[in-house]
Design a protein around this motif. Sequence first.
Motif, PDB file in Angstrom:
ATOM      1  N   LEU A 168     -35.409 -71.797  29.599  1.00  0.00           N
ATOM      2  CA  LEU A 168     -36.672 -72.076  28.920  1.00  0.00           C
ATOM      3  C   LEU A 168     -36.427 -72.885  27.662  1.00  0.00           C
ATOM      4  CD1 LEU A 168     -38.239 -68.502  29.103  1.00  0.00           C
ATOM      5  CD2 LEU A 168     -39.023 -70.486  30.389  1.00  0.00           C
ATOM      6  N   ASN A 169     -37.384 -73.739  27.314  1.00  0.00           N
ATOM      7  CA  ASN A 169     -37.256 -74.423  26.032  1.00  0.00           C
ATOM      8  C   ASN A 169     -37.679 -73.470  24.913  1.00  0.00           C
ATOM      9  OD1 ASN A 169     -40.178 -74.764  25.354  1.00  0.00           O
ATOM     10  ND2 ASN A 169     -40.176 -76.068  27.191  1.00  0.00           N
ATOM     11  N   GLU A 170     -37.205 -73.746  23.712  1.00  0.00           N
ATOM     12  CA  GLU A 170     -37.420 -72.826  22.594  1.00  0.00           C
ATOM     13  C   GLU A 170     -38.895 -72.681  22.225  1.00  0.00           C
ATOM     14  OE1 GLU A 170     -35.450 -70.615  20.962  1.00  0.00           O
ATOM     15  OE2 GLU A 170     -34.222 -71.124  22.706  1.00  0.00           O
ATOM     16  N   GLU A 171     -39.671 -73.769  22.357  1.00  0.00           N
ATOM     17  CA  GLU A 171     -41.088 -73.712  21.993  1.00  0.00           C
ATOM     18  C   GLU A 171     -41.819 -72.702  22.867  1.00  0.00           C
ATOM     19  OE1 GLU A 171     -45.260 -74.261  22.169  1.00  0.00           O
ATOM     20  OE2 GLU A 171     -43.938 -74.931  23.809  1.00  0.00           O
ATOM     21  N   THR A 172     -41.553 -72.740  24.185  1.00  0.00           N
ATOM     22  CA  THR A 172     -42.188 -71.794  25.106  1.00  0.00           C
ATOM     23  C   THR A 172     -41.725 -70.377  24.828  1.00  0.00           C
ATOM     24  OG1 THR A 172     -42.342 -73.498  26.828  1.00  0.00           O
ATOM     25  CG2 THR A 172     -42.516 -71.203  27.537  1.00  0.00           C
ATOM     26  N   ARG A 173     -40.426 -70.211  24.631  1.00  0.00           N
ATOM     27  CA  ARG A 173     -39.881 -68.880  24.360  1.00  0.00           C
ATOM     28  C   ARG A 173     -40.516 -68.277  23.107  1.00  0.00           C
ATOM     29  NH1 ARG A 173     -35.245 -66.969  26.187  1.00  0.00           N
ATOM     30  NH2 ARG A 173     -34.459 -69.078  26.591  1.00  0.00           N
ATOM     31  N   GLU A 174     -40.602 -69.057  22.037  1.00  0.00           N
ATOM     32  CA  GLU A 174     -41.161 -68.550  20.783  1.00  0.00           C
ATOM     33  C   GLU A 174     -42.640 -68.209  20.934  1.00  0.00           C
ATOM     34  OE1 GLU A 174     -40.304 -71.515  17.888  1.00  0.00           O
ATOM     35  OE2 GLU A 174     -38.131 -71.155  17.922  1.00  0.00           O
ATOM     36  N   ARG A 175     -43.387 -69.031  21.698  1.00  0.00           N
ATOM     37  CA  ARG A 175     -44.813 -68.760  21.885  1.00  0.00           C
ATOM     38  C   ARG A 175     -45.022 -67.445  22.628  1.00  0.00           C
ATOM     39  NH1 ARG A 175     -46.040 -73.038  24.410  1.00  0.00           N
ATOM     40  NH2 ARG A 175     -46.687 -72.396  26.502  1.00  0.00           N
ATOM     41  N   VAL A 176     -44.249 -67.230  23.675  1.00  0.00           N
ATOM     42  CA  VAL A 176     -44.383 -65.998  24.447  1.00  0.00           C
ATOM     43  C   VAL A 176     -43.941 -64.799  23.611  1.00  0.00           C
ATOM     44  CG1 VAL A 176     -43.560 -64.737  26.484  1.00  0.00           C
ATOM     45  CG2 VAL A 176     -44.123 -67.179  26.663  1.00  0.00           C
ATOM     46  N   GLU A 177     -42.834 -64.927  22.908  1.00  0.00           N
ATOM     47  CA  GLU A 177     -42.360 -63.809  22.081  1.00  0.00           C
ATOM     48  C   GLU A 177     -43.367 -63.453  20.987  1.00  0.00           C
ATOM     49  OE1 GLU A 177     -38.566 -65.184  20.753  1.00  0.00           O
ATOM     50  OE2 GLU A 177     -37.491 -64.373  22.510  1.00  0.00           O
ATOM     51  N   LYS A 178     -44.057 -64.453  20.452  1.00  0.00           N
ATOM     52  CA  LYS A 178     -45.070 -64.207  19.422  1.00  0.00           C
ATOM     53  C   LYS A 178     -46.225 -63.393  20.002  1.00  0.00           C
ATOM     54  CE  LYS A 178     -48.110 -66.559  16.128  1.00  0.00           C
ATOM     55  NZ  LYS A 178     -48.589 -67.876  15.621  1.00  0.00           N
ATOM     56  N   VAL A 179     -46.667 -63.749  21.221  1.00  0.00           N
ATOM     57  CA  VAL A 179     -47.762 -63.009  21.865  1.00  0.00           C
ATOM     58  C   VAL A 179     -47.322 -61.578  22.165  1.00  0.00           C
ATOM     59  CG1 VAL A 179     -49.193 -62.839  23.929  1.00  0.00           C
ATOM     60  CG2 VAL A 179     -48.860 -65.061  22.825  1.00  0.00           C
ATOM     61  N   ILE A 180     -46.091 -61.419  22.651  1.00  0.00           N
ATOM     62  CA  ILE A 180     -45.572 -60.083  22.943  1.00  0.00           C
ATOM     63  C   ILE A 180     -45.613 -59.215  21.699  1.00  0.00           C
ATOM     64  CG2 ILE A 180     -43.457 -58.811  23.493  1.00  0.00           C
ATOM     65  CD1 ILE A 180     -42.796 -61.017  25.523  1.00  0.00           C
ATOM     66  N   ALA A 181     -45.185 -59.786  20.569  1.00  0.00           N
ATOM     67  CA  ALA A 181     -45.176 -59.030  19.313  1.00  0.00           C
ATOM     68  C   ALA A 181     -46.591 -58.720  18.834  1.00  0.00           C
ATOM     69  CB  ALA A 181     -44.409 -59.810  18.246  1.00  0.00           C
ATOM     70  N   GLU A 182     -47.500 -59.687  18.975  1.00  0.00           N
ATOM     71  CA  GLU A 182     -48.862 -59.507  18.465  1.00  0.00           C
ATOM     72  C   GLU A 182     -49.635 -58.427  19.219  1.00  0.00           C
ATOM     73  OE1 GLU A 182     -50.600 -63.366  18.644  1.00  0.00           O
ATOM     74  OE2 GLU A 182     -49.831 -63.997  16.674  1.00  0.00           O
ATOM     75  N   ILE A 183     -49.479 -58.389  20.546  1.00  0.00           N
ATOM     76  CA  ILE A 183     -50.272 -57.418  21.311  1.00  0.00           C
ATOM     77  C   ILE A 183     -49.494 -56.143  21.630  1.00  0.00           C
ATOM     78  CG2 ILE A 183     -51.599 -59.310  22.316  1.00  0.00           C
ATOM     79  CD1 ILE A 183     -50.222 -58.799  24.970  1.00  0.00           C
ATOM     80  N   GLY A 184     -48.227 -56.115  21.195  1.00  0.00           N
ATOM     81  CA  GLY A 184     -47.433 -54.908  21.391  1.00  0.00           C
ATOM     82  C   GLY A 184     -47.066 -54.635  22.828  1.00  0.00           C
ATOM     83  N   TYR A 185     -46.823 -55.690  23.583  1.00  0.00           N
ATOM     84  CA  TYR A 185     -46.473 -55.501  24.993  1.00  0.00           C
ATOM     85  C   TYR A 185     -45.075 -54.888  25.109  1.00  0.00           C
ATOM     86  CZ  TYR A 185     -44.887 -56.601  29.707  1.00  0.00           C
ATOM     87  OH  TYR A 185     -44.373 -56.518  30.967  1.00  0.00           O
ATOM     88  N   VAL A 186     -44.969 -53.835  25.893  1.00  0.00           N
ATOM     89  CA  VAL A 186     -43.685 -53.195  26.177  1.00  0.00           C
ATOM     90  C   VAL A 186     -43.466 -53.227  27.685  1.00  0.00           C
ATOM     91  CG1 VAL A 186     -42.318 -51.090  26.044  1.00  0.00           C
ATOM     92  CG2 VAL A 186     -43.902 -51.676  24.189  1.00  0.00           C
TER      93      VAL A 186
END
Length: 339
Positions: free
Chosen positions: A33-51
């Motif tokens: 994955l490119n870093e931009e996509t990885r960071e965007r997904v990780e940000k959403v995971i952190a924001e909504i608390g996905y486990v």
Amino acid sequence: MKKSGQATINDVARLAGVSKKTVSRVINHSPLLNEETRERVEKVIAEIGYVPNPQARALALRRNFLIGLIHDNPNPHTVLNVQQGLLEVLRDTEFELIVHPVDRGSPTMLDDIRRFVERQRPFGVMLLPPISENDSLAALCAEYGARYVRMGSAAFDDAEHMVASNDREAVRGAVTHLIEAGHRRIGLVLGPHGFRSAFERQQGYEAALHDAGIPVQRTLTAQGDYTFESGMRAAERLLDLSPRPTAVFSSNDTMAAGVLHTARQRGLDIPRDLSIVGFDDTSIASQIWPPLTTVRWPIATMARAAALKLIDEEDADDAGESLFVSTLVRRASVAAPAE
């Protein structure tokens, strides 16, 4: 905003504007994955608390998050290096490694593996040589919906199911190195019967002799089985010849160490009286004296690539690298012949 634990992978994919497959790759730390996509997904995971819930995903997929390593290989260095490469990729992912040794000589081998796959329901399976060359075993994995990758010394499956090395060409280059040093009587210690690697390495040895116009002499060939003791036995036979070989190519480092041991017992100096070349570049190659000239087999790299093929839910057209080049490592066990 959903509370921690309530968010789903679908929520992450929708909010990040990516597919569930991409979210899965982020979770499993895929390098594809490119870093931009990885960071965007990780940000959403952190924001909504996905486990991630591996148990729920496993139930939905009818698969456990296990990668099976199935092997019947007499060389512990090979198995250890493969495990190291697999674990480097699986670390910090949902996946765990489970090792399942088998007996390729058993008439019930396929039934044993079938029971293993039925019981463990692995997400994917890595098959080591020589059993990786068994098409029935590959078909069995496919039948149960388990991803599989076969390791071999030549390509014999589609790219998505294969990590292969160029053993024939690598050995051709290694034996050419001996010829260029002035050797004409070059012994060969073969690998075990039934191993594709043994066949490919023998073909490379013979090709180098043909290239140089040197006849292939069967008397200069001795059988081995990739063990130290078989290298010693092969050396006894080769060194009893008159005239004896001035150099020996051994199909793996462990047997090469056995050849060196026997030569030393007979009072021969390495490399003045006998040059020796091995294959693998395992730790023994740099630990014995003199250090062994050998072919570096990129086995850990191949295992890492296999792990990525297994855990990344990607299309066959994007299966990643499948051919890995072995290279000659020149050390102190080769010199010009004394005669």
